[in-house]
Design an enzyme around this catalytic site. Sequence first.
Site, PDB file in Angstrom:
ATOM      1  N   ASP A  64       0.862  -1.184   0.000  1.00  0.00           N
ATOM      2  CA  ASP A  64       0.000   0.000   0.000  1.00  0.00           C
ATOM      3  C   ASP A  64       0.905   1.242   0.000  1.00  0.00           C
ATOM      4  O   ASP A  64       1.762   1.362  -0.864  1.00  0.00           O
ATOM      5  CB  ASP A  64      -0.963  -0.065   1.198  1.00  0.00           C
ATOM      6  CG  ASP A  64      -1.966   1.084   1.231  1.00  0.00           C
ATOM      7  OD1 ASP A  64      -2.952   1.027   0.468  1.00  0.00           O
ATOM      8  OD2 ASP A  64      -1.754   2.040   1.999  1.00  0.00           O
ATOM      9  N   HIS A 116      -6.926  -6.407  -1.040  1.00  0.00           N
ATOM     10  CA  HIS A 116      -5.889  -5.388  -0.863  1.00  0.00           C
ATOM     11  C   HIS A 116      -4.803  -5.781   0.130  1.00  0.00           C
ATOM     12  O   HIS A 116      -3.662  -5.353  -0.001  1.00  0.00           O
ATOM     13  CB  HIS A 116      -6.549  -4.085  -0.402  1.00  0.00           C
ATOM     14  CG  HIS A 116      -5.584  -2.969  -0.198  1.00  0.00           C
ATOM     15  ND1 HIS A 116      -4.809  -2.465  -1.226  1.00  0.00           N
ATOM     16  CD2 HIS A 116      -5.234  -2.272   0.922  1.00  0.00           C
ATOM     17  CE1 HIS A 116      -4.041  -1.487  -0.754  1.00  0.00           C
ATOM     18  NE2 HIS A 116      -4.274  -1.363   0.535  1.00  0.00           N
TER      19      HIS A 116
END
Length: 319
Positions: A99, A298
Site C-alpha cells: 500500500d 488489498h
Amino acid sequence: MVEHRMVDVNGVRLHIAEQGDGPLVVLLHGFPESWHSWHRQFGPLAEAGFRVVAPDQRGYGRSDRPDAVEAYTILHLVGDVVGLIRALGEEKAYVVGHDWGAPVAWHTALLRPDLVRGVAGLSVPPPFRGTQPPLAAMEKMFDGRFYWNYFNRPGVADAEFAENPRTTLRKFFYWASGDSPDAGTGKQPLVDPERGWLATMPDPQALPEWFGEEDLDALTESFAKGFTGALNWYRNLDRNWELTAPWHGAVVSTPALYIYGDRDVVPAFPGTPELIERLPALMPDLRREPLKLAGCGHWTQQERPDEVNAALIDFLRGC
C-alpha cells in the site's frame, strides 16, 4: 522471536520490530496499518536467513507524529528509510512495501539505488510520475468524491475515523479484502462528502479467517492517538508530485518484484491496469511477470502469506 525498540532517525523516533540475522530486509506498511501488518512474514524470512525489520512509519503506531502536514512528504519518508538503514549499521538493504509503503519502497530504490539490493511492492505498482498533480486530477475526474480528496479535507476524515477506531478498522479491512462483495468489481472508492466513507462500508458480523480479533486489537492500539499523522501522507500527494519533478521519466533500475491481488481495489484505479500490463517493458530489472494472486484483495501479505512469503524469499535470494 520478534523484538521491539525505538530508533532515532532524522529527528524522529521510530518504533521498529525486528527478527533474524543476515542481509537486512525493511518491511514498510501502508494505510491504515502498522508494523503488525507483516507479522506473518517475520518468521519465514528470518528462517530463510534474513534480518527482518518493520517500522511503524512516521505518523503511525508508537513512532513520532510531527504536527506539520509538510513533514510527511515522500522525501521525508524515503529519508526515514535511508536513515533507518544507517541506524541499523547496514550499508544496503532489501526494501519491501505494501500500500503506501510500496511508493516509499519504490522511491527509495529510485532515489537511492546505491542503498537498495532489491525492491518489492505489494498492491501499488512502481511510480511513474503523471503529467498533472494527482489530487487535482482525481478532483476533476470524480467531482471531488475520490477518497484521496476526502482525506485532503483538514480534520474531516480524522474525526470520522477517530470516533470509533475499532469499528473504523474492522470496516476498512473487510471492505478492501478479497472477502468483500465489492472486491474485484472495479468499483472506484468514492465518498459521499456529507455522510463520510464509513457509512457506506459494510460492517461484517465475523472477521475473515486471516484477520482475527487479536489482529484487530493490535491495529486498534496503534491508532490510539488518532489518524491525522497517517492521513497527512495523502495531504502531500500534490506536493510529492512537485518535489519529484527532477525524476520525471526515470525508472527503478534495481532488481524488482511486484505482487497484487486480482480482487484488490488499488490495481483498478484509473490508468493502473494499463500500467501493470506495461511493467515488464518499463522496468529494466523486473525479475518476473507481475504476480497476480487469485481471490486476493488489498491486504496482500496478510490474505496470502504463504504465497507472498515464497515469492519474496525466492526474489531476495536471487538478487
